[in-house]
Design an enzyme around this catalytic site. Structure first.
Site, PDB file in Angstrom:
ATOM      1  N   GLU A 159      39.863  43.460  41.274  1.00 24.72           N
ATOM      2  CA  GLU A 159      38.765  44.370  40.936  1.00 24.72           C
ATOM      3  C   GLU A 159      38.901  44.861  39.496  1.00 24.72           C
ATOM      4  OE1 GLU A 159      39.080  47.226  44.187  1.00 24.72           O
ATOM      5  OE2 GLU A 159      37.478  46.181  45.251  1.00 24.72           O
ATOM      6  N   GLU A 205      36.148  40.382  50.059  1.00 18.71           N
ATOM      7  CA  GLU A 205      36.449  41.554  50.874  1.00 18.71           C
ATOM      8  C   GLU A 205      35.185  41.954  51.617  1.00 18.71           C
ATOM      9  OE1 GLU A 205      38.353  44.844  49.004  1.00 18.71           O
ATOM     10  OE2 GLU A 205      39.834  43.597  47.933  1.00 18.71           O
TER      11      GLU A 205
END
Length: 591
Positions: A168, A244
């Site tokens: 991320e 995710e």
């Protein structure tokens, strides 16, 4: 037998044929190693063909230069078990992982020199960047991880099909030189499988974290068509993948237990698969923040994570299959083969109750006198991974108002009399104290921030403590306490029956018998705040604040015959009893 895994124009390719990844996340340090195979096998029964895991640097190297890859951090064995179950593996070594894990996976010995630490230099190390000082530490870490992963890649007969670079990153930075260096090291270490990145499908995040050698994936749990469309705009070719797929959520102390509607989650999963995307379910099995591994968030308010990382996942913290598991299995069966094998039935854990004996205050037994300081040092200035420390200084004698920035929780005493509590989570950092000669503050770190700019921030007593607006002059005497060593100290100490209530700090213990090793649920509802162990296995933290009211005891930590439970209570125990109950209580549910 070796295979080849690649990224094609529209699909992942396994030996040249289109292949869809249907994966689930589980983190090996959050699972007792003797239960790894059970959890992997249950994920396979749900219809998954891959397991994804983060690698937490601070779990492997909590002390600089003392690398571990055995026991609960035997990544190689975990990847081998995945292969033995006929599944693929996705490895995400960070070096930053977030994951609601302590310090986002970065060791405290590293981040103590970062921008959020008071102990840093005037020119602090820039975390998650191409700063040469940071890379000088990161590169040896990646070399060690890749030495485990490389021989276990699919083209060498192993399970690993993808490796992720950073995590991320587009939400944090955009240092392309940094990403290039991570890629260079990873490739030079023999990683030949495709490399990926992950970010939320928000344009600026996808672009910030982008690199020509990385395949973009997304992290999201709803608005499937919109998220996939955004991802496709930024990844014009190759397979779409939700790295995710958030099917649950985590809990903070003092908040409600989060759940998601299993039917809604199943419908979103169906939409993902119907669109032809690959998926990694986050989490398929969450596990537990054993010991002192829980992280914390701070987006204007500091909130530490609870010990359970159940995540409302399809496979519970204790390994049970759920309605969500069955709903996901039914969805996957529409799109891919699912094993035609019976599913295990959840069973109640053994129930028993034993009174706790008390051993008095155990802190002196694990204390180290760190000396005298003109100003209070932070935990980070004193060493790595400190959790509990006592600061003491002389008082001028008059009553007044104490102001102190504690990270994160402090019990304040004047002349050995309790004066109150300072706590960061509610911004309560002032306290009226009585007249006296000595101030003592027992300060606890309740979880390191795992996300955003406060990653690596200093812990302990920050700056000068003020009395009526004036700094206490010191000197300050400091003692630190080895929290993991408390279990042995309490086990070795003389004990006597506890009264109706026990004031902390206090050690308590009890023995109990089992016919055979078994998963257990330790009820903490009548306890205040502290830590618990069974047979020396560190279960984690408990706190009356909730929502969690039980601690999971993995069966391999127990034994047939006599067992020992150890508790260190830091506040007040209103029911000095060890109760093991049939089912977990993670708190009132909220969707």
């Amino acid at each position: 037998m070796t295979s080849r895994f690649a990224i094609g124009e529209t699909d992942f390719l396994l030996d040249g044929q289109p292949h869809r990844i249907i994966s689930g996340a589980m983190h090996y340090p959050r699972i007792h190693p003797e239960q790894w195979r059970d959890r992997i096998r249950k994920a396979r029964l749900m219809g998954l063909n891959a397991i994804e895991t983060y690698v937490a640097w601070n779990a492997h190297e909590p002390v600089k230069g003392q690398w571990r890859e055995d026991g609960d951090v035997d990544l190689g064995r975990f990847l081998d078990l995945i292969a033995e179950e006929g599944m693929h593996a996705i490895v995400r070594p960070g070096p930053y992982v977030c994951a609601e894990w302590h310090n986002g996976g970065l060791p405290t010995w590293l981040t103590s020199a970062g921008p959020s630490s008071r102990s840093s230099l005037r020119d602090p190390m820039r975390l998650r960047s191409s700063d040469p000082r940071y890379l000088a530490e990161v590169i040896p870490y990646l070399e060690k991880v890749n030495a485990i992963v490389a021989p276990r890649q699919i083209d060498r007969g192993g399970s690993v099909i993808l490796v992720q670079i950073e995590n991320e990153y587009g939400a944090y930075g955009s240092d392309k030189e940094y990403l290039s260096e991570l890629i260079r090291v990873t490739r030079e270490n023999g990683i030949t499988v495709p490399l990926t990145q992950v970010d939320q499908p928000i344009p600026h995040m996808l672009e910030n974290g982008a690199h020509p050698e990385l395949h973009k994936t997304g992290s999201f749990g709803s608005r499937i068509d919109e998220r996939l469309a955004t991802l496709r705009e930024h990844q014009p070719t190759g397979p779409l993948m939700c790295m995710e797929f958030w099917c649950g959520w985590f809990d903070h102390w003092g908040e409600k237990h989060h759940t998601t509607n299993f039917a809604d989650s199943a419908a979103d999963l169906d939409r993902l698969l119907e669109a032809g995307a690959s998926v990694n379910i986050y989490m398929v099995h969450g596990g537990t923040n054993f010991g002192l591994t829980n992280g914390a968030n701070d987006s204007g308010r500091y909130l530490p994570m609870v010990t359970s990382y159940d995540y409302d996942a399809p496979i519970t913290e204790s390994g049970d299959v759920t309605e969500k598991f069955r709903a996901f299995r039914d969805v996957i069966a529409k799109h891919a083969p699912v094993p035609d094998e019976p599913l295990p039935t959840p069973a109640d854990a053994p129930e028993l109750t034993v009174p706790l004996l008390t051993t008095g205050d155990p802190l002196d037994a694990v204390a180290t006198d760190r000396g005298v300081f003109d100003t209070p040092p932070t935990f980070d200035e004193l060493g790595s991974d400190l959790v509990l420390a006592e600061y003491s200084a002389a008082l001028p004698g008059a009553a007044g108002v104490l102001d102190a920035e504690v990270r994160d929780y402090a019990w304040v005493a004047v002349d050995d009399r309790a004066a109150g509590i300072l706590q960061r989570t509610i911004g309560d950092l002032s306290l009226a104290i009585p007249a006296g000669a000595e101030l003592r503050m027992l300060v606890e770190e309740t979880g390191r921030v795992n996300y955003d700019s406060k990653l690596g921030e200093a812990k302990g007593l920050i700056g000068a403590a003020l009395l009526d607006g004036e700094p206490l002059p010191g000197p300050w005497r400091v003692r630190t306490f080895d929290v993991p060593a408390l279990a042995q100290a309490v086990s070795d100490a003389a004990a006597e029956p506890a009264g109706a209530r026990v004031a902390g700090p206090a050690g308590l213990r009890a023995s109990f018998d089992l016919d055979a090793p078994a998963d257990l649920f330790l009820d903490t509802a009548g306890w205040g705040k502290g830590y618990a162990w069974v047979n020396g296995f560190f279960l984690g933290r408990y706190w009356r604040r909730g929502p969690q009211r039980t601690l999971f005891v993995p069966g391999p930590a127990t034994r047939a015959g006599a067992n020992e439970v150890i508790v260190v209570e830091l506040e007040t125990m209103t029911d000095p009893t060890a109760r093991f109950v049939a089912r977990p209580d993670l708190g009132h549910e909220v969707e």
